[in-house]
Design a protein around this motif. Sequence first.
Motif, mmCIF file in Angstrom:
data_model
loop_
_atom_site.group_PDB
_atom_site.id
_atom_site.type_symbol
_atom_site.label_atom_id
_atom_site.label_comp_id
_atom_site.label_asym_id
_atom_site.label_seq_id
_atom_site.Cartn_x
_atom_site.Cartn_y
_atom_site.Cartn_z
ATOM 1 N N LEU A 19 1.172 -0.750 0.016
ATOM 2 C CA LEU A 19 -0.170 0.506 -0.229
ATOM 3 C C LEU A 19 1.098 1.539 0.058
ATOM 4 O O LEU A 19 0.354 2.409 -0.455
ATOM 5 C CB LEU A 19 -0.978 0.031 1.116
ATOM 6 N N GLY A 20 2.310 1.059 0.632
ATOM 7 C CA GLY A 20 2.957 2.807 0.552
ATOM 8 C C GLY A 20 3.349 2.736 -1.016
ATOM 9 O O GLY A 20 4.202 3.671 -1.110
ATOM 10 N N HIS A 21 3.355 1.404 -2.095
ATOM 11 C CA HIS A 21 3.764 2.412 -3.298
ATOM 12 C C HIS A 21 2.884 2.346 -4.128
ATOM 13 O O HIS A 21 2.498 2.003 -6.132
ATOM 14 C CB HIS A 21 4.980 0.743 -3.929
ATOM 15 N N THR A 22 0.681 3.182 -3.364
ATOM 16 C CA THR A 22 -0.215 3.273 -4.220
ATOM 17 C C THR A 22 0.619 4.574 -4.973
ATOM 18 O O THR A 22 1.071 5.106 -3.479
ATOM 19 C CB THR A 22 -1.354 3.060 -3.762
ATOM 20 N N LEU A 23 -0.734 4.837 -5.297
ATOM 21 C CA LEU A 23 0.204 5.797 -6.447
ATOM 22 C C LEU A 23 -0.795 7.523 -5.735
ATOM 23 O O LEU A 23 -1.416 7.410 -5.393
ATOM 24 C CB LEU A 23 0.272 6.623 -7.894
ATOM 25 N N ALA A 24 -0.115 8.347 -5.196
ATOM 26 C CA ALA A 24 -0.656 9.775 -4.388
ATOM 27 C C ALA A 24 -1.236 10.564 -5.050
ATOM 28 O O ALA A 24 -1.451 11.444 -5.198
ATOM 29 C CB ALA A 24 0.061 9.383 -3.223
ATOM 30 N N ARG A 25 0.633 11.183 -6.064
ATOM 31 C CA ARG A 25 0.373 12.175 -6.732
ATOM 32 C C ARG A 25 1.107 11.288 -7.981
ATOM 33 O O ARG A 25 2.270 11.520 -8.081
ATOM 34 C CB ARG A 25 0.582 13.266 -6.222
ATOM 35 N N SER A 26 0.910 12.839 -8.938
ATOM 36 C CA SER A 26 1.919 11.989 -10.390
ATOM 37 C C SER A 26 3.280 12.809 -10.344
ATOM 38 O O SER A 26 3.302 12.518 -11.182
ATOM 39 C CB SER A 26 0.627 12.621 -12.112
ATOM 40 N N ASP A 27 3.252 14.147 -9.945
ATOM 41 C CA ASP A 27 4.353 14.589 -10.038
ATOM 42 C C ASP A 27 4.796 14.791 -8.418
ATOM 43 O O ASP A 27 5.617 15.310 -8.226
ATOM 44 C CB ASP A 27 3.501 16.581 -9.932
ATOM 45 N N GLY A 28 4.699 14.152 -7.763
ATOM 46 C CA GLY A 28 5.138 14.516 -6.507
ATOM 47 C C GLY A 28 7.102 13.465 -6.822
ATOM 48 O O GLY A 28 7.288 13.797 -7.678
ATOM 49 N N GLU A 29 7.280 13.084 -5.650
ATOM 50 C CA GLU A 29 8.917 12.979 -5.890
ATOM 51 C C GLU A 29 9.015 11.644 -6.228
ATOM 52 O O GLU A 29 8.547 10.919 -6.416
ATOM 53 C CB GLU A 29 9.937 13.066 -4.215
ATOM 54 N N GLN A 30 10.719 11.383 -6.085
ATOM 55 C CA GLN A 30 11.114 9.406 -7.291
ATOM 56 C C GLN A 30 11.421 8.844 -5.493
ATOM 57 O O GLN A 30 11.347 9.034 -4.355
ATOM 58 C CB GLN A 30 11.636 9.857 -7.858
ATOM 59 N N CYS A 31 10.099 7.389 -5.826
ATOM 60 C CA CYS A 31 10.796 6.212 -5.145
ATOM 61 C C CYS A 31 11.358 5.490 -5.407
ATOM 62 O O CYS A 31 11.712 5.767 -5.955
ATOM 63 C CB CYS A 31 8.731 5.812 -4.678
ATOM 64 N N HIS A 32 12.507 4.674 -4.685
ATOM 65 C CA HIS A 32 12.938 3.806 -4.392
ATOM 66 C C HIS A 32 12.590 2.909 -5.730
ATOM 67 O O HIS A 32 12.911 2.229 -5.824
ATOM 68 C CB HIS A 32 13.614 3.298 -3.248
ATOM 69 N N CYS A 33 11.189 2.995 -5.801
ATOM 70 C CA CYS A 33 11.216 0.657 -6.603
ATOM 71 C C CYS A 33 10.733 2.456 -7.501
ATOM 72 O O CYS A 33 10.628 1.100 -8.954
ATOM 73 C CB CYS A 33 9.533 1.317 -5.912
ATOM 74 N N GLY A 34 11.230 3.457 -8.397
ATOM 75 C CA GLY A 34 11.534 3.774 -9.961
ATOM 76 C C GLY A 34 10.077 5.137 -9.817
ATOM 77 O O GLY A 34 10.572 5.068 -10.846
ATOM 78 N N ARG A 35 9.107 4.409 -9.156
ATOM 79 C CA ARG A 35 7.897 5.531 -10.017
ATOM 80 C C ARG A 35 8.506 6.838 -9.310
ATOM 81 O O ARG A 35 8.606 7.102 -8.074
ATOM 82 C CB ARG A 35 6.861 5.117 -9.805
ATOM 83 N N THR A 36 7.355 7.532 -9.446
ATOM 84 C CA THR A 36 7.436 8.625 -8.999
ATOM 85 C C THR A 36 5.784 8.919 -7.963
ATOM 86 O O THR A 36 5.141 8.663 -8.316
ATOM 87 C CB THR A 36 7.184 9.972 -9.762
ATOM 88 N N GLY A 37 5.958 9.842 -6.632
ATOM 89 C CA GLY A 37 4.080 10.588 -6.027
ATOM 90 C C GLY A 37 3.682 8.795 -5.436
ATOM 91 O O GLY A 37 2.353 8.602 -5.300
ATOM 92 N N CYS A 38 4.796 7.748 -4.922
ATOM 93 C CA CYS A 38 3.888 6.963 -4.036
ATOM 94 C C CYS A 38 3.586 7.655 -2.576
ATOM 95 O O CYS A 38 4.119 8.253 -2.319
ATOM 96 C CB CYS A 38 5.358 5.641 -3.722
ATOM 97 N N LEU A 39 2.322 6.900 -2.583
ATOM 98 C CA LEU A 39 1.944 7.346 -1.198
ATOM 99 C C LEU A 39 3.047 7.483 0.290
ATOM 100 O O LEU A 39 3.568 8.182 0.814
ATOM 101 C CB LEU A 39 1.062 6.290 -0.767
#
Length: 396
Positions: free
Chosen positions: A249-269
Amino acid sequence: MVEHTPGRPLAAGRGSRNEATRRHNLSTLLSLVHHRQGVSRADLTRATGLNRSTIGVLVADLVAGGLVRETAPATGAVGRPSPIVVPDPDVVTIAINPDVDAIVVGIVGMGGVVHARERVPMANLPTVEQMVDVVRVHSADMLDGTPWRAVGAGVAIPGLVRVRAGEVARAPHLLWRDEPIAEPLRRALGVPVAVDNDANAGLVAESLFGAGRGRSNLVYLNGSVSGIGGSVLNDGAVLRGSDGFAGELGHTLARSDGEQCHCGRTGCLETEVNLQRLERAAGAAGIDHADVEGSLSRSESAVLGAELDHQVDTLARAMASFVSVFNPEVIVLGGFLSALHALRGDRLAAALEDLAFAPLADNLDVVRAELGDELLMVGAAEIAFGDLLADPLGTG
Ligand SMILES: [Zn+2]
């Protein structure tokens, strides 16, 4: 009422039908005694629907197997006194939780009783080999000279776990990838070893012995310096998904213009609701990781206050989505999320009421995790007790 009774389906062709029934009943009984931390014979009769003499025979078998003991009933009870069946305190598991700066090792008995716990600091990120060495040496020390009998070991891993294979698929903070865990530990310890994700272990611990006790549908979110771990209990079973990785659930997307996550994507919770961001907002005052709630509540910084509001609102939005997807009875918040709940409980509740789909949220409880430092020890132990609870006397 969830009991996590792991009684297996009655498989055809494995012994007689009577043996399979006996195994199933022993499993049900031992699970009840373990999860309720002791039950009277009368309550076992009521809970299982089995008759008194059958319960008597099954309990005698479990006593002979060294798994439970019977104690005298409490005096003053109304009606005919019924002996209390309690877990044998000498039956234990070795609980293990590797983290980025330490390996935590514990000895945990049935009923969620933590007998001993040791945090072994590591100078560097531990390798699997180093973890195995630490666990071998320290668990032997802890068991030495005690009456405790280790029946298994359980490992709670901060990362994605292939539960059946006993392997880590990916633990990004430990930099472990495709690492066998159960097999090297089994060779070192001489007992069966079970492995699971740490949030799944925490969820099971809270659902049996903590804030989610007695609930069958539960969403668990734990915030730590490593991010947000999530796990879902659905009709009493941990939600697994096709690869066993469900509940991230920590890697569900909270906002598309957020910070980069260590999972490689952007804007994870977990990049939006984040302890390091709170630390940055706190500035020089910092945050004491051992007392996040105290640190946050003492601060009078307007910047930190605004960041807290923002994170609580983001958390509420995510929780509203989880309510729609999982329809939980309760959402349990642990770690620094529990501090957000304590400091901004009214704001969180109001935002959730505003955002959640009403019929699904009408009877929802949002509560703080209860098990604290013992959470992952109890959770790791629960993973390890799985085989024993499924087949208490090894008749399968
Ligand atoms: Zn992510």
